[in-house]
Scaffold this motif. Structure first.
Motif, short mmCIF file in Angstrom:
data_model
loop_
_atom_site.label_atom_id
_atom_site.label_comp_id
_atom_site.label_asym_id
_atom_site.label_seq_id
_atom_site.Cartn_x
_atom_site.Cartn_y
_atom_site.Cartn_z
N PRO A 121 90.71 30.93 61.05
CA PRO A 121 89.41 31.60 61.20
C PRO A 121 88.27 30.59 61.40
O PRO A 121 87.38 30.83 62.21
N LEU A 136 88.99 37.85 73.01
CA LEU A 136 89.54 38.25 71.72
C LEU A 136 90.27 39.58 71.90
O LEU A 136 89.64 40.59 72.24
N ASP A 138 92.20 42.41 70.20
CA ASP A 138 92.52 43.06 68.93
C ASP A 138 93.70 43.98 69.18
O ASP A 138 93.60 44.91 70.00
N SER A 153 85.31 41.76 70.87
CA SER A 153 86.76 41.83 71.08
C SER A 153 87.13 43.07 71.88
O SER A 153 86.39 44.06 71.90
N ILE A 179 94.31 39.34 67.49
CA ILE A 179 93.73 39.67 66.18
C ILE A 179 94.34 40.94 65.61
O ILE A 179 94.54 41.92 66.35
N SER A 186 99.45 40.24 65.25
CA SER A 186 98.85 39.36 66.26
C SER A 186 99.81 38.24 66.64
O SER A 186 99.75 37.73 67.76
N SER A 202 97.24 33.25 67.82
CA SER A 202 97.15 34.34 66.84
C SER A 202 96.23 33.90 65.70
O SER A 202 96.36 32.80 65.18
N LEU A 203 95.29 34.78 65.34
CA LEU A 203 94.34 34.46 64.25
C LEU A 203 95.07 34.51 62.91
O LEU A 203 95.48 35.57 62.45
N GLY A 206 94.44 36.96 59.99
CA GLY A 206 93.84 38.13 60.62
C GLY A 206 92.40 38.39 60.20
O GLY A 206 91.65 37.48 59.86
N LEU A 207 92.03 39.67 60.23
CA LEU A 207 90.65 40.06 59.92
C LEU A 207 90.31 39.78 58.45
O LEU A 207 89.16 39.52 58.11
N TRP A 210 89.38 36.21 58.48
CA TRP A 210 88.12 36.10 59.20
C TRP A 210 86.96 36.48 58.29
O TRP A 210 85.88 35.88 58.32
#
Ligand SMILES: [Fe+2]
Length: 474
Positions: A121, A136, A138, A153, A179, A186, A202-203, A206-207, A210
């Motif tokens: 992140p 981005l 999602d 995104s 994401i 992801s 890949s983040l 994830g969220l 983030w």
């Protein structure tokens, strides 16, 4: 090690190199996992394959996210590991296969690349603030995406990434970042894109991950130092106030250690920590900071907390170096909300007054009473301060992009908001008729913030996932 019971079971799973070659060319939904050592993969691998480690973590996180109907091909050195792994995956209902004879049987060309498949992140935030060319993607379902998202995104659900048509929605000239809530879907998405020649990142986390990135920005380094710390995924704003080497933290969020680092970078030592009110949208890190720094902990005396702290209320003064923080009781968002006036120049308004909105009073019951309080607080308490006083709130509203600068306004400018030009009765009417969805997990978060209950940092990220919903935008 998984042992085959019958030869024909493994025979169903085997795939020859010619078949894999034509599958890769066909555009069919396919994931090719290379299970060899990373350095062997980097040295030469089949184009479209991804390096993967098949351990118990991957079994729990990645495997369940692979959509049904996607053909999976595993590659190892000689087929000895990929065969039982494919059988194990098949037993979970996946359409898994292995390359007969492993990479040794592949007589086509190999590619040499060190492919990165993840981004943290913090790295993503760095790229966004550097205006790097990103797309981005999602990969959650549309209903998850419409609830909240990283600004800018686009939404392509994971299942659609195996459909060649959907790939046309992704600009080819940009770095793709995938994401999802926790970085599992992801990751599968990045694999799916790699199979089609798109190198996506890949983040990680994830969220939820983030949501835990903190971004410090300097409000002033004049007589007093004020740093605004933004939790960028949530829009929460907190502050480090410094004078003569001493720092006080206002409305801190997790991760708590970051405030120690930010204060140290300013040559400050945290000696005091305080919340403006009992938060409903994020877990307060005030107690945690007090614990790790030995700082004095202050809380509103009008709110219920089950832990020991110094209680402050209307008219109290808190000293910090050469500065003084005057406490004013500003109910309306919560009954016990406080605002802090620093040297009569800055006011930390918590969730009462924002740069472009006012607090929402309906997080608790008795909306009418709270709306009355809110009116009184805004017009008779905050607006009684000097017009030039700089307003520093605890949130900013949801917005279309990121602004890597300080969220601040003056009381003079704040008064120009439409809501604040309304008569008393119209104001009450308008506030009571504005219903907004409540923050996710708000009851649990309030419970944590008032009690002695400890929560691991990872749980904080999961509890806080989602947008902030403390404001009525005007
Ligand atoms: Fe709040």
């Amino acid at each position: 090690m998984f042992i085959m019971n019958k030869n024909n079971e493994s025979e169903n799973l085997v795939i020859a190199s010619d078949e894999l070659y034509s599958d890769l060319k066909s555009g069919m939904p396919l994931l090719v996992f290379d299970l060899r050592l990373k350095e062997h993969y980097t040295h030469g691998h089949i184009e479209g394959s991804v390096h993967a480690v098949c351990d118990s973590r991957a079994k729990e996180t990645i495997m369940p996210k692979i959509p049904k109907g996607v053909k999976i091909v595993l590659i190892d050195e000689d087929g000895s590991i990929s065969a039982p792994t494919a059988a194990m995956m098949a037993s979970y209902g996946l359409d898994a296969h292995f390359l007969k004879g492993g990479i040794k049987s592949w007589d086509k060309s190999l590619v040499k690349k060190d492919i990165h498949t993840i981004i943290t992140p913090e790295e993503l935030w760095h790229k966004i603030t550097n205006n790097e060319n990103l797309v981005l993607v999602d990969v959650r379902q549309p209903e998850e995406f419409s609830d909240f998202k990283i600004p800018g995104s686009i939404n392509i659900p994971l299942g659609e990434l195996f459909d060649i048509q959907s790939l046309n929605k992704i600009p080819k000239s940009k770095q793709v970042v995938t994401i999802c809530p926790h970085g599992n879907r992801s990751m599968v998405a990045a694999f799916a894109l790699a199979r089609n020649g798109i190198n996506a990142l890949s983040l990680v986390g994830g969220l939820a991950g983030w949501g835990q990135v903190l971004n410090p920005k300097v409000v002033t380094r004049d007589d007093v130092t004020v740093i605004q710390v933004e939790k960028i995924g949530k829009g929460c704003l907190s502050y480090i106030v410094g004078s003569k080497g001493e720092a006080m933290v206002i409305d801190p969020v997790y991760p708590a250690e970051k405030y120690v680092e930010f204060a140290r970078n300013e040559g400050l030592q945290i000696v005091k920590v305080i919340d403006t009110h009992q938060h409903a949208d994020h877990v307060s890190a005030a107690r945690e900071i007090a614990k790790i720094t030995n700082a004095q902990l202050y809380m509103s005396k009008y709110e219920q907390y089950d832990f020991t702290s110094n209680r402050v209320g209307d008219g109290d003064l808190i000293n910090l170096g050469d500065s003084t923080i005057r406490v004013i009781h500003t109910p309306g968002h919560t009954a016990g909300s406080l605002s802090y006036v620093l040297d009569e120049k800055y006011v930390f308004t918590g969730d009462i007054l924002f740069v472009d909105g006012i607090g929402r009073p309906d997080l608790r019951d008795n909306a009418k009473e709270f709306a009355e309080d809110l009116y009184d607080t805004l017009h008779h308490k905050l607006f009684a301060l000097h017009e030039e006083t700089l307003v520093l709130p605890a949130h900013h509203g949801e917005q279309s992009g990121y602004k890597n600068s300080v969220y601040q306004t003056t009381l003079r400018d704040a008064k120009k908001m439409l809501m604040l030009g309304l008569s008393h009765d119209k104001f009450i009417d308008k506030v009571m008729n504005t219903t907004l969805p409540r923050p996710m997990n708000y009851e649990k978060i309030i419970q944590i913030n008032k009690s002695l209950q400890q929560v691991p940092t990872l749980d904080v990220a999961n509890l806080e996932i989602g947008p902030n919903r403390c404001a009525i935008s005007t």
